[in-house]
Motif scaffolding. Structure first.
Motif, short mmCIF file in Angstrom:
data_model
loop_
_atom_site.label_atom_id
_atom_site.label_comp_id
_atom_site.label_asym_id
_atom_site.label_seq_id
_atom_site.Cartn_x
_atom_site.Cartn_y
_atom_site.Cartn_z
N HIS B 138 0.83 -1.20 0.00
CA HIS B 138 0.00 0.00 0.00
C HIS B 138 0.87 1.25 0.00
N VAL B 139 1.87 1.21 0.83
CA VAL B 139 2.73 2.38 0.94
C VAL B 139 3.50 2.62 -0.34
N VAL B 140 3.97 1.55 -0.90
CA VAL B 140 4.73 1.69 -2.14
C VAL B 140 3.83 2.26 -3.22
N MET B 141 2.65 1.73 -3.25
CA MET B 141 1.71 2.18 -4.27
C MET B 141 1.41 3.66 -4.08
N LYS B 142 1.19 4.00 -2.85
CA LYS B 142 0.87 5.39 -2.57
C LYS B 142 2.03 6.30 -2.93
N SER B 143 3.21 5.81 -2.66
CA SER B 143 4.38 6.61 -2.97
C SER B 143 4.46 6.85 -4.46
N VAL B 144 4.20 5.80 -5.13
CA VAL B 144 4.28 5.92 -6.58
C VAL B 144 3.24 6.87 -7.10
N THR B 145 2.05 6.68 -6.61
CA THR B 145 1.00 7.56 -7.11
C THR B 145 1.27 9.00 -6.74
N HIS B 146 1.99 9.17 -5.70
CA HIS B 146 2.31 10.54 -5.31
C HIS B 146 3.57 11.03 -5.97
N GLY B 147 4.10 10.25 -6.83
CA GLY B 147 5.23 10.73 -7.60
C GLY B 147 6.60 10.27 -7.22
N ALA B 148 6.70 9.29 -6.37
CA ALA B 148 8.04 8.81 -6.03
C ALA B 148 8.61 8.05 -7.21
N CYS B 149 9.87 8.21 -7.45
CA CYS B 149 10.44 7.50 -8.59
C CYS B 149 11.04 6.18 -8.15
N ASP B 150 11.17 6.02 -6.90
CA ASP B 150 11.76 4.78 -6.42
C ASP B 150 11.45 4.70 -4.94
N TYR B 151 11.69 3.58 -4.40
CA TYR B 151 11.49 3.51 -2.97
C TYR B 151 12.57 2.61 -2.38
N LEU B 152 12.92 2.92 -1.20
CA LEU B 152 13.94 2.15 -0.49
C LEU B 152 13.28 1.60 0.76
N ILE B 153 13.64 0.44 1.09
CA ILE B 153 13.04 -0.15 2.28
C ILE B 153 14.05 -0.13 3.42
N LYS B 154 13.58 0.32 4.54
CA LYS B 154 14.47 0.37 5.70
C LYS B 154 14.59 -1.02 6.32
N PRO B 155 15.69 -1.33 6.89
CA PRO B 155 16.90 -0.51 6.90
C PRO B 155 17.54 -0.43 5.52
N VAL B 156 17.87 0.77 5.17
CA VAL B 156 18.42 1.01 3.85
C VAL B 156 19.83 0.44 3.76
N ARG B 157 20.11 -0.17 2.65
CA ARG B 157 21.44 -0.73 2.45
C ARG B 157 22.22 0.21 1.53
N ILE B 158 23.47 0.26 1.80
CA ILE B 158 24.30 1.17 1.01
C ILE B 158 24.30 0.76 -0.45
N GLU B 159 24.13 -0.50 -0.70
CA GLU B 159 24.10 -0.96 -2.09
C GLU B 159 22.99 -0.25 -2.86
N ALA B 160 21.89 -0.05 -2.18
CA ALA B 160 20.77 0.62 -2.85
C ALA B 160 21.10 2.07 -3.13
N LEU B 161 21.82 2.68 -2.21
CA LEU B 161 22.14 4.09 -2.37
C LEU B 161 23.19 4.31 -3.44
N LYS B 162 23.97 3.29 -3.65
CA LYS B 162 25.02 3.45 -4.65
C LYS B 162 24.44 3.59 -6.04
N ASN B 163 23.20 3.24 -6.16
CA ASN B 163 22.60 3.26 -7.50
C ASN B 163 21.56 4.34 -7.71
N ILE B 164 21.38 5.17 -6.72
CA ILE B 164 20.32 6.16 -6.89
C ILE B 164 20.63 7.16 -7.99
N TRP B 165 21.87 7.29 -8.30
CA TRP B 165 22.22 8.26 -9.33
C TRP B 165 21.59 7.92 -10.66
#
Lengths: 142, 705
Positions: B138-165
């Motif tokens: 639900h949250v992911v969906m809502k984020s998307v509908t609200h315009g999020a381009c991606d979502y990260l799930i906590k605890p966030v891993r650095i691997e995920a952040l390495k690719n946000i660019w």
């Protein structure tokens, strides 16, 4: 290797924290890997920050549970944050207790909430002691 | 924008990426900050959403990407997303295709703000540790509908952040595309690279989202263009739509009723000094788009699928017969799977089928539907598909299932494809906009190609999840194919038998037609192929023209094609034939499997083709009648194959056939219109491909030829 060698003791303690389920290994290792020359004690700093910040959260939770009727919506918000930060530092048992508390909160089970809060606080305190000891040893080893 | 682009290009990139992190939880904020700094990003942090919004509004601050927590006391992440979406053109905005569409609209509307924030590339929504599956969805969906381009799930891993660019790159690419409308090989290469990167990054995220991201990017690009265009005129005194002002506005609109709300009356109700009718009109437009976006997400009624498809199919003449069957099949599906699919698309659970189809799956399903449509429509559809494909490619590196869906939508808009789009439901509204956006990208040729590459990569990731759905879709396809099969050749399709389980189920739902396909599993495909060949012959005629184009495409988009080819290898001959939907004709021989490939290939090709499509279209139309049929069948087969897992790979392999790609390319080159048409077709094709092949095929494409 000398079993009593300080460095060995640190490793042993660290491993037991993982093995006994107090700390999530992967998350904790992530924190340690964020340490560098500029931030040699990052893991400890984060844990300290967590304990400073979450003490406030626990206080808030207690207040909410004391005031009737209980504001479960607000409690859920706080628990959500508490859960998020405890999982961020890899406080596994605290997080698990939090999750359970949240379930009681969702069910609006005040009695269950009170009971589980005690579990949360206990896990929270136990982990704090263990981590304090651990980081102290880490510092001694240098 | 140019600055941002240049920075992206720099050798150090993504070092120095300007990231704004918003999280009320100090522990998380500090960890995130540290992780981001470890990635060598420039980090600005805020533990309050209001402060973050102020920072974003301050022109002195330039951010490439925003990472925000969803749960915050002063303003939840959704509100922040909404504000950012309304005020600024943040690339981040949505993952879901639908969202993407909305986003584009947003951007165009928010030109003023955009200008100020054009460097803000992305907004990532950090979702806290998931409490329950439903919650997270639900949250992911809502984020998307609200315009999020991606979502990260906590605890966030650095691997995920390495690719946000990647989000920034995508955004920039889009911009580039806009700028350089001429499609140059170089651009294609650039885009492809990003897309590949994207794939990697997705690790943390679900593949699905990425596709949406791509779309978003596309949309963003479109928006950016708009912004630029408007920039000259928009540089008037700005009205900052604060939360309070916006709420006043919303209250006024609600009082008047959204349908009856006109700027003048709203202005009177709001009674805010200094606010002009133009300000209100512009904001109202954005707001309507926003609402549309939201509704699109929630509405994914099955109806659209059914009715739209029918309508489109009806029109198709010769192919119609096939189409009708397909439709029938689809109709069946709809009852069961369609509903579920739609539901899934919505992220809602599929009550009907019970099939736990993830969003992705739903998307896939959609894709399949499109495929069906394509088939039914025959050539026309292909055309459409091709267009869609192109768009997708261009737009978004991320083209994931979602993107596919969008593509489909676009395809639908184009022609018969529309039908499919409608199924998507709420998406349609958005999809139309998406389509629009898509079309723009096409013009960009290069952009499209680039995006296509990216998409491909993403698709693969998504595929894993989608497979199940694919299977389903496959089943559906099969059904359609079966209808078509009437011809006999279709039977071959069944080869996929492995997939059978899914298909069969579907089949049951579907009318007898498709079921024949079930028998098809037999792979006997060969006989069927014979039939296809006949069709193929006609197709071939068209092909010749395509061939030329293919070459071009190959050069340009070799990446994609390559991947496919590799995959195809397994499939072997058939795939090749099929891949070329254009090539469909020739492919037809290979037929069943080919169909899938075709669609995929076309998709890829389209991306590349974008341009070529024009010529190809003409050709297609000629052979299309027969070819399409074949395709339809092929699709069915492919689907089946896909279901079989093994088959899926095969399909992909088929796709690889360069021939298809080339054809597409030529088309692209030819004319924009054609390209658009092709793109649509491609998209459609891609959709299916994604479902089944995505993973394998796409990656390959990117890789090498």
């Amino acid at each position: 290797m000398d079993r009593n060698h300080p460095q060995h003791q640190v490793l042993y303690m660290r491993r037991s924290l993982f093995d006994q389920g107090y700390i999530d290994r992967e998350q904790f290792i992530q924190l340690e890997e964020l340490q560098d020359d500029a931030n040699p004690n990052f893991a400890e700093e984060i844990v300290t920050l967590f304990y400073t910040d979450s003490a406030r959260l626990i206080q808030n939770i207690e207040q909410i549970l004391v005031n009737k009727p209980i504001d479960f919506a607000r409690l859920d918000d706080i628990l959500h944050q508490f859960k998020g930060s405890s999982s961020s530092i890899g406080a596994k048992k605290v997080k698990e207790a939090c999750t359970q508390l949240r379930e009681y909160c969702c069910a609006e089970n005040a009695e269950g909430c009170m009971r589980t809060l005690q579990v949360v606080k206990q896990e929270y305190a136990v982990l704090k002691r263990k981590l304090e000891t651990y980081f102290q040893m880490v510092r001694q080893v240098g | 924008m140019s600055t941002a682009s240049s920075s992206v290009v720099s050798d150090q990139f993504p070092a120095g990426l300007r990231v704004l992190v918003v999280d009320d939880d100090l522990t998380c904020l500090m960890i995130l900050e540290r992780m981001l700094r470890t990635c060598l990003y420039e980090v600005t942090k805020s533990n309050r959403a209001e402060l973050a919004l102020d920072m974003l509004r301050d022109k002195r601050n330039i951010f490439d990407i925003v990472i925000s927590d969803v749960h915050m006391p002063d303003m939840d992440g959704f509100k922040l997303l909404e504000q950012v979406g309304l005020e600024m053109d943040l690339p981040v905005i949505s993952k879901y295709p639908i969202l993407v569409t909305l986003r584009r609209i947003f951007t165009s509307l928010n030109l003023n703000l955009l200008l100020n924030f054009d460097l803000v590339r992305s907004l990532i929504c950090v979702i806290r540790a998931v409490m329950s599956a439903d919650d997270s969805k639900h949250v992911v969906m809502k984020s998307v509908t609200h315009g999020a381009c991606d979502y990260l799930i906590k605890p966030v891993r650095i691997e995920a952040l390495k690719n946000i660019w990647q989000h920034v790159v995508r955004k920039k690419k889009n911009e580039w595309k806009e700028i350089e409308q001429s499609g140059s090989v170089d651009e294609g290469d650039r885009q492809q690279k990003p897309s590949e990167d994207v794939d990697y990054s997705s690790s943390a995220n679900e593949g699905n989202w990425r596709s949406s991201k791509r779309r978003k990017d596309e949309e963003d690009e479109a928006d950016d263009r708009d912004d630029r265009d408007d920039s000259s005129t928009l540089k008037k005194p700005q009205v900052v739509w604060s939360v309070e002002l916006h709420q006043q506005f919303v209250a006024a609109v609600n009082q008047l009723g959204i349908d009856k709300a006109v700027p003048k009356k709203i202005l009177e109700l709001m009674n805010v000094p200094g606010l002009t009718r133009e300000n209100v009109a512009s904001h109202l437009q954005k707001y309507r788009l926003y609402l549309r976006r939201l509704s699109g997400v929630s509405q994914h009624p099955g109806n659209s699928f059914m009715s739209p498809q029918d309508a489109s199919y009806g029109p198709l003449s010769s192919l119609n017969g096939l189409d009708l069957q397909t439709f029938a099949a689809t109709g069946h599906i709809p009852a069961q799977s369609l509903a579920t699919l739609q539901a899934a698309g919505l992220s809602r659970s599929t009550a009907k089928s019970g099939i736990p189809m993830p969003l992705v799956e739903q998307r896939n399903l959609f894709s399949f539907d499109n495929a069906k449509l394509r088939f039914g429509d025959g050539q026309p559809q292909h055309m459409n598909n091709g267009k869609q494909m192109n768009l997708l490619h261009g737009i978004p590196t991320n083209m994931e299932p979602k993107q596919l869906v969008n593509l489909h939508h676009s395809a639908q808009s184009l022609g018969g494809m529309n039908m499919q789009v409608s199924p998507h439901g709420g998406h349609n509204g958005q999809s139309s906009s998406l389509l629009m956006q898509m079309s723009q990208p096409q013009a960009r040729g290069q952009i499209l190609n680039e995006t296509a590459g990216g998409q491909v990569a993403r698709l693969p990731t998504s595929t894993g999840q989608p497979i199940l759905s694919n299977g389903i879709a496959g089943g559906v396809l099969t059904r359609s194919g079966i209808g078509e099969n009437g011809r006999a050749g279709y039977n071959q399709v069944p080869q996929t038998s492995s997939m059978l389980n899914f298909p069969l189920n579907h089949a049951a739902e579907l009318p007898g037609n498709s079921f024949p396909l079930g028998s098809t599993p037999g792979i006997s495909a060969l006989p069927a192929k014979g039939g296809f060949h006949e069709d193929a012959n006609s197709d071939i005629k068209g092909s010749a023209g395509f061939i030329a184009s293919y070459d071009i495409f190959n050069d340009l988009q070799q990446h994609k094609p390559n991947g496919w080819e590799l995959q195809n290898v397994g499939v072997g001959l058939t795939f090749d034939a099929s891949q070329h939907s254009n090539s469909l004709r020739s492919n037809i021989d290979v037929a069943p499997s080919v169909l899938i490939n075709q669609s995929y290939s076309s998709g890829q090709r389209n991306g590349q083709n974008g341009n070529a499509s024009v010529t190809g279209k003409a050709i297609f139309s000629v052979g299309e009648g027969t070819e399409h049929r074949n395709n339809g069948q092929n699709v069915g087969h492919h689907m089946n194959n896909l279901l079989g897992d093994n088959s899926m790979r095969i399909k992909t392999e088929r796709v690889p056939d360069t021939s298809f790609q080339p054809a597409l390319f030529p088309q692209h080159f030819g004319q924009e219109d054609l390209m658009s048409a092709l793109l649509k077709q491609q998209q459609d094709g891609i959709g299916p491909a994604e479902n089944e092949f995505d993973f394998d095929g796409y990656p390959l494409d990117n890789i090498p030829v």
